[in-house]
Scaffold this active site. Structure first.
Site, short mmCIF file in Angstrom:
data_model
loop_
_atom_site.label_atom_id
_atom_site.label_comp_id
_atom_site.label_asym_id
_atom_site.label_seq_id
_atom_site.Cartn_x
_atom_site.Cartn_y
_atom_site.Cartn_z
N ASP A 131 0.83 -1.21 0.00
CA ASP A 131 0.00 0.00 0.00
C ASP A 131 0.87 1.25 0.00
O ASP A 131 2.07 1.19 0.28
CB ASP A 131 -0.89 -0.05 1.24
CG ASP A 131 -2.21 0.68 1.05
OD1 ASP A 131 -2.31 1.50 0.13
OD2 ASP A 131 -3.13 0.43 1.85
N ASP A 176 -10.73 2.07 -3.15
CA ASP A 176 -11.27 1.82 -1.81
C ASP A 176 -12.79 1.87 -1.82
O ASP A 176 -13.43 1.55 -0.82
CB ASP A 176 -10.75 2.89 -0.83
CG ASP A 176 -9.38 2.53 -0.28
OD1 ASP A 176 -8.95 1.39 -0.49
OD2 ASP A 176 -8.77 3.40 0.36
C1 GLA Z 1 -5.73 1.86 2.35
C2 GLA Z 1 -6.11 0.71 1.43
C3 GLA Z 1 -7.14 -0.15 2.10
C4 GLA Z 1 -6.59 -0.67 3.40
C5 GLA Z 1 -6.14 0.47 4.27
C6 GLA Z 1 -5.40 -0.02 5.47
O1 GLA Z 1 -6.77 2.74 2.51
O2 GLA Z 1 -6.55 1.21 0.21
O3 GLA Z 1 -7.51 -1.22 1.25
O4 GLA Z 1 -5.53 -1.56 3.14
O5 GLA Z 1 -5.29 1.36 3.59
O6 GLA Z 1 -4.99 1.01 6.28
#
Ligand code: GLA
Length: 732
Positions: free
Chosen positions: A477, A547
């Site tokens: 990420d 997301d």
């Molecule tokens: C980001 C990612 C999510 C998740 C969160 C965890 O927002 O896009 O899918 O992994 O971080 O903190």
């Protein structure tokens, strides 16, 4: 496929069965562009395409006053001499001058394709592609320029990249070094860009090209969800199925610019490369700078044709390693199920239910390390939290493996929370200008990946966690844009290199992990889809698309993403309702019918759904296992756009055209309407396709259309919100 050099006329012709690309050494010695489009027969001489004219206010290249770069089409134009369009490069020499005259010196034609040192790029074997490397020299300063072109045997695609080599004595500053420029002879085009923001990534935006400049860019240090480094120009009458289109896709994950410059003489210049505003690269004597690759594709079969070329090329010649052309595991990720509030026991319960449903891989998301119980602390401390994982990642992975599931976990290696041991020990490893307070993003700073010691340290920490456990997958990420980009590791002269070196550092860390653990499947992520680009696909063959996991919004996001990126790369999961981003409740079959046009998985606790829904989940997983190869690697067609209607329709067809699956989605009820027909694509006209016990010929389905009625499409209707269905076609 061939690359021909016509010595007498000083022309190059690169062609395959579908396209031709023709260049000339212009009268002033610089490279000019003569033609790019559908394949034409080779000839010794296309010099009639050069413009020789004298015009008022048009400076000419002395001593030949009939030739001006402004009236001709350039391959890699600079500014300061006789070209006035958007320039591909800018050099500053020791005497303060900025003009270069890059004259043709030599060339090389090779089979296959050379690697780009330290950068992601398409690759090809000797029989899959041919490459041309043209060396141009600025005689006064000794600066050399190499323009590289690769033509692929099987795709209407040219990959371009550029190298500057300082063979002079003095340092040269590169203030701009774009990767590709292409001049078209007319401006009758529309421009398409893929724009958005967090949770609504890559929506297509189309504008008419008029005199002047259109551009999209990112200066966020990442390719960004705001603008994607992929653009298209298309004829006004081009639709999904017919007409001409040209795409430019940047194989790079940092700041970029993509522009179309329509000049006063009717020419159109397309340019793409690293954003010059955040770039200043000193080249000392002997130094080399390599600009990343741009993949240019041509289609005369509409936008679907263009997308299909990118899909096939990226699946076959960009994605590498074990996961190339491999159906992706069906996973369950605990993020939306628990966020950071979990224990080993609660994780095992979720995993066990996932196994019962048929999932193959369990992914532990954020919250397993350091003091990470919320997003204020712990980033950078890549050591398991014993309160959550008493036996570390090793024990958890063994327990999950014992259930018959593979195991993977989440990392965010480029970041640090100010409240972390790492930051306390090495505050100078985060980007910040000495004496100024850096901006925060999600309560975190960005680690200075332009410094090797930072990359090495993070590698060592994570290596320890990975090597002890049995890890099959990693979600990498990256949750903030870059600001305050200043490296404490170098002096003032090199600060203009830091943005690009940061991206090189990311690539370096990926390469080290891939080398150490070649079987791990990497999924990239950046607050969802903020770094969905061809550069990262070279390392991580799939990317978490957004997301926003709401089924209805995902139709739009995945539809837009499909223009430039293959279905196999689109991370897509079924999550809980009401949706955490939109509060909308879309039925579970709709959510799954969208997610299967992607890598497919779940992002919820299956213990918390009804028995009836759980049975549906089992069926969805079984169906996906049977068909994922077709979904992920079949030929994908967009049929009806959810951006234009209340319906979305798309489909995939197998290579042998014997199987296809159509996805139909009613986004919003069309009251008192009739269901109508959907014209399909890509089938074999002569094949008899079965839908259940009904049979239709391919030509019928493509010309008359698939009739939407209970026999073919079940209870799908466009008179209800969020109705959907998948229709399987099979020819025996
Ligand atoms: C980001 C990612 C999510 C998740 C969160 C965890 O927002 O896009 O899918 O992994 O971080 O903190």
């Amino acid at each position: 496929m061939n690359i021909i050099w016509h010595d007498k006329t000083q022309q190059f012709h690169l062609y395959n069965d579908e396209i031709s690309y023709i260049m000339v050494v212009q009268p002033n010695g610089e490279m000019g562009q003569l033609y790019f489009g559908g394949k034409i027969r080779d000839k010794e001489d296309f010099s009639y395409l050069l413009v020789r004219q004298m015009k008022s206010q048009v400076p000419a290249d002395a001593p030949d006053e009939t030739f001006s770069m402004e009236l001709n089409r350039q391959e890699y134009p600079g500014f300061g001499s006789t070209d006035f369009g958007i320039n591909a490069y800018e050099t500053v020499y020791a005497d303060g001058s900025r003009i270069s005259n890059f004259r043709y010196s030599s060339h090389e034609i090779i089979y296959g394709k050379r690697k780009l040192e330290g950068l992601p790029a398409t690759y090809a074997s000797d029989d899959e592609a041919m490459s041309l490397i043209i060396t141009l020299v600025d005689e006064l300063t000794g600066l050399n320029l190499e323009l590289s072109y690769t033509i692929f045997r099987d795709y209407p695609v040219i990959a371009k990249s550029v190298r500057f080599i300082n063979k002079g004595e003095a340092t040269v500053i590169l203030n701009r070094a774009l990767s590709a420029c292409i001049d078209l002879p007319d401006q009758n085009y529309e421009w398409m860009q893929f724009s958005g923001a967090w949770a609504r990534e890559r929506f297509p935006v189309t504008r008419k090209i008029e005199r002047g400049m259109i551009s999209v860019e990112s200066k966020r240090g990442i390719s960004s969800s705001n603008q994607n480094p992929f653009v298209i120009v298309k004829r006004p009458n081009t639709d999904e199925f017919i007409g001409e289109a040209i795409g430019m896709s940047f194989v790079y994950s940092g700041n970029f610019i993509a522009a179309a410059d329509a000049d006063c003489y009717g020419k159109l210049r397309l340019a793409m490369g690293i954003h010059p505003d955040t770039f200043r690269w000193p080249l000392d004597s002997g130094d080399v700078f390599t600009a990343p690759e741009v993949v240019i594709a041509y289609s005369n079969d509409g936008l679907n044709g263009l997308s299909q070329s990118y899909h096939a090329l990226y699946n076959n010649n960009l994605v590498r390693g074990k996961w190339k052309k491999t159906p992706r595991p069906i996973l369950l990720n605990n993020w939306e199920a628990t966020f950071m509030d979990f224990t080993q026991d609660s994780i095992l319960k979720i995993a066990s239910k996932a196994k019962e449903a048929g999932a193959e891989l369990f992914v532990l998301d954020d919250g397993w390390f350091g003091a990470r119980n919320d997003d204020y602390a712990g980033l950078g401390d890549w050591v398991e939290n014993p309160a959550k994982l008493p036996g570390g990642m090793k024990e958890l992975s063994e327990k999950i493996n014992a259930m018959g599931l593979k195991f993977g976990f989440w990392i965010e290696p480029e970041m640090v929370n100010p409240d972390s041991d790492l930051y306390r020990a090495h505050p100078d490893w985060a980007f910040a200008v000495p004496g100024r307070i850096p901006a925060l993003g999600r309560h975190q700073y960005v680690l200075d990946f332009s410094r090797d010691e930072v990359v090495d340290y993070i590698f060592d920490m994570l290596y320890r966690v990975i090597k002890d456990a049995n890890i099959s997958y990693i979600k990498w990420d990256m949750n903030r844009t870059l600001t305050d980009v200043y490296s404490n590791g170098v002096g003032p002269k090199l600060q203009g290199c830091v943005y690009h070196k940061y991206v090189l550092g990311v690539y370096k860390l990926y390469s080290r992990f891939i080398e150490a653990f070649p079987n791990i499947l990497f999924e990239s992520c950046s607050s969802g889809g903020s770094r969905f680009d061809a550069g990262l696909l070279y390392y991580a063959p799939q990317a978490w698309c957004s997301d926003n996991t709401d089924g209805a919004d995902r139709v739009l996001i995945q539809y837009g993403t499909s223009y430039g990126y293959p279905i196999s790369s689109i991370g897509a999961h079924v999550s809980a309702i009401p949706n955490q981003q939109t509060d909308r409740s879309v039925p579970i079959d709709f959510r799954a019918n969208v997610a299967c046009f992607g890598t497919f998985g779940y992002e919820l606790d299956l213990n918390h759904i009804s028995d009836e829904e759980f049975e549906m989940v089992k069926e969805q997983i079984a169906f996906m296992k049977e068909n994922r190869e077709l979904f992920q690697y079949g030929r994908f067609y967009r049929l009806i756009s959810p951006f234009e209607t209340d319906v979305n329709a798309w489909m995939v067809v197998s290579d042998d055209k014997k199987k296809a699956i159509v996805g139909l989605y009613s986004m919003r009820a069309n009251v008192n309407s009739i269901n109508g027909r959907i014209r399909l694509a890509g089938l074999d006209e002569n094949n008899l396709y079965y839908i259940g016990s009904n049979a239709f010929y391919g030509d019928e389905l493509m010309k008359v259309g698939l009739t939407v009625n209970p026999e073919n499409t079940g209870d799908f209707t466009i008179e209800q919100d969020y109705k959907s269905c998948l229709v399987s076609l099979e020819s025996k």
